[in-house]
Design an enzyme around this catalytic site. Structure first.
Site, short mmCIF file in Angstrom:
data_model
loop_
_atom_site.label_atom_id
_atom_site.label_comp_id
_atom_site.label_asym_id
_atom_site.label_seq_id
_atom_site.Cartn_x
_atom_site.Cartn_y
_atom_site.Cartn_z
N ASP A 72 -32.28 113.50 32.85
CA ASP A 72 -32.56 114.92 33.04
C ASP A 72 -33.98 115.02 33.57
O ASP A 72 -34.91 114.43 33.01
CB ASP A 72 -32.41 115.73 31.76
CG ASP A 72 -32.24 117.21 32.11
OD1 ASP A 72 -31.22 117.56 32.75
OD2 ASP A 72 -33.13 118.03 31.78
N HIS A 183 -41.49 109.41 38.67
CA HIS A 183 -41.15 109.77 37.29
C HIS A 183 -39.90 109.01 36.85
O HIS A 183 -39.82 108.47 35.76
CB HIS A 183 -40.93 111.28 37.22
CG HIS A 183 -39.99 111.83 38.26
ND1 HIS A 183 -40.04 111.47 39.59
CD2 HIS A 183 -38.93 112.68 38.16
CE1 HIS A 183 -39.08 112.08 40.25
NE2 HIS A 183 -38.39 112.82 39.41
P1 ITT Z 1 -26.96 115.73 36.96
O1 ITT Z 1 -27.17 116.67 35.81
O2 ITT Z 1 -25.52 115.60 37.35
O3 ITT Z 1 -27.65 114.40 36.78
P2 ITT Z 1 -28.64 117.62 38.40
O4 ITT Z 1 -29.11 117.70 39.83
O5 ITT Z 1 -27.98 118.85 37.81
O6 ITT Z 1 -27.66 116.35 38.28
P3 ITT Z 1 -30.84 117.87 36.52
O7 ITT Z 1 -30.16 118.88 35.67
O8 ITT Z 1 -31.56 116.74 35.84
O9 ITT Z 1 -29.81 117.14 37.51
O10 ITT Z 1 -31.81 118.61 37.51
C1 ITT Z 1 -32.80 117.91 38.14
C2 ITT Z 1 -33.30 118.69 39.34
O11 ITT Z 1 -34.72 118.49 39.43
C3 ITT Z 1 -32.71 118.13 40.60
O12 ITT Z 1 -31.52 118.77 40.97
C4 ITT Z 1 -33.84 118.35 41.58
O13 ITT Z 1 -33.82 119.67 42.01
C5 ITT Z 1 -35.10 118.17 40.74
N1 ITT Z 1 -35.56 116.78 40.81
C6 ITT Z 1 -35.49 115.83 39.83
N2 ITT Z 1 -35.96 114.65 40.27
C7 ITT Z 1 -36.33 114.85 41.53
C8 ITT Z 1 -36.86 113.99 42.52
O14 ITT Z 1 -37.06 112.71 42.30
N3 ITT Z 1 -37.12 114.53 43.72
C9 ITT Z 1 -36.88 115.81 43.99
N4 ITT Z 1 -36.36 116.69 43.13
C10 ITT Z 1 -36.09 116.21 41.90
#
Ligand code: ITT
Length: 200
Positions: A72, A183
């Site tokens: 997450d 991260h």
């Molecule tokens: P899953 O829950 O299926 O893993 P998700 O996209 O919904 O996918 P999250 O709830 O963890 O995942 O949301 C993380 C969001 O934060 C992601 O969709 C990106 O918008 C942002 N994010 C996280 N890591 C990132 C990265 O390395 N580079 C750019 N944006 C990032």
């Protein structure tokens, strides 16, 4: 050698590419939810990144009985009191493109000077074993919100996340460079060390 399967509970195609690259030296075959044939909507109703990572990993472990990991992550912008934070994927609407989400953030920060544009990407990784044992790790990378989007590597908010130390956005970095300092890389390196201790 037949490798044990490890399900990574994510639907995010950008994340899974990075995860597989960073975890490639572990003796596990890593599969995403799509690759495991699992189509499920998990309600991420935790109050922190760790809680949400645990919710995702636990849900899929209970469904499959396998060792499951989940990520997450999100973007915390100091000028916006840490937003979008755990709501990063939902910010501006789940189905809104990142071009629009990124422009929305740039609008919210219009005219804000560089020194007040500080931000960080945050990542919590959770592992849930079939026994119910859990591990969580955490990683961050500091940066500032750029004045305009640049670069087309990575995913999500990468085009507006500028890292002063490398003088470019994470979308302008090569995948190797981002995977060495991100991260996600930091949180995954920590969990790799812990998982290795459990490998006979
Ligand atoms: P899953 O829950 O299926 O893993 P998700 O996209 O919904 O996918 P999250 O709830 O963890 O995942 O949301 C993380 C969001 O934060 C992601 O969709 C990106 O918008 C942002 N994010 C996280 N890591 C990132 C990265 O390395 N580079 C750019 N944006 C990032």
């Amino acid at each position: 050698m037949k490798m044990e399967k490890l399900i990574f509970a994510t639907k995010n195609k950008g994340k899974i590419i990075e995860i597989k690259e960073i975890m490639k030296d572990l003796p596990f075959q890593i599969v995403s939810l799509d690759e495991a044939g699992i189509d499920i909507d998990i309600e991420e109703n935790g109050a922190t990144f760790e809680e949400n990572a645990l919710i995702k990993a636990k849900t899929i472990m209970e469904l499959t009985g396998s060792l499951v990991l989940a990520d997450d992550s999100g973007l915390e912008i100091d000028y916006l009191d840490g937003k979008p934070g755990i709501y990063s994927a939902r910010f501006g609407g789940v189905n809104t493109s990142y071009e629009i989400k990124n422009n929305k953030i740039l609008d919210l920060l219009k005219g804000v000077p560089k020194e007040k544009r500080t931000a960080r990407f945050v990542c919590a990784i959770a592992a849930v074993y079939p026994t119910g044992d859990t591990i969580t790790t955490y990683g961050t990378i500091e940066g500032i919100i750029a004045e305009k989007p640049s670069g087309n590597h990575g995913f999500g908010y990468d085009p507006i996340f500028y890292v002063p130390k490398y003088q470019c956005t994470t979308a302008e970095m090569s995948p190797e460079q981002k995977n060495a300092i991100s991260h996600r890389a930091k949180a995954l390196q920590k969990i790799k060390e812990k998982l290795k201790k459990g490998i006979k």
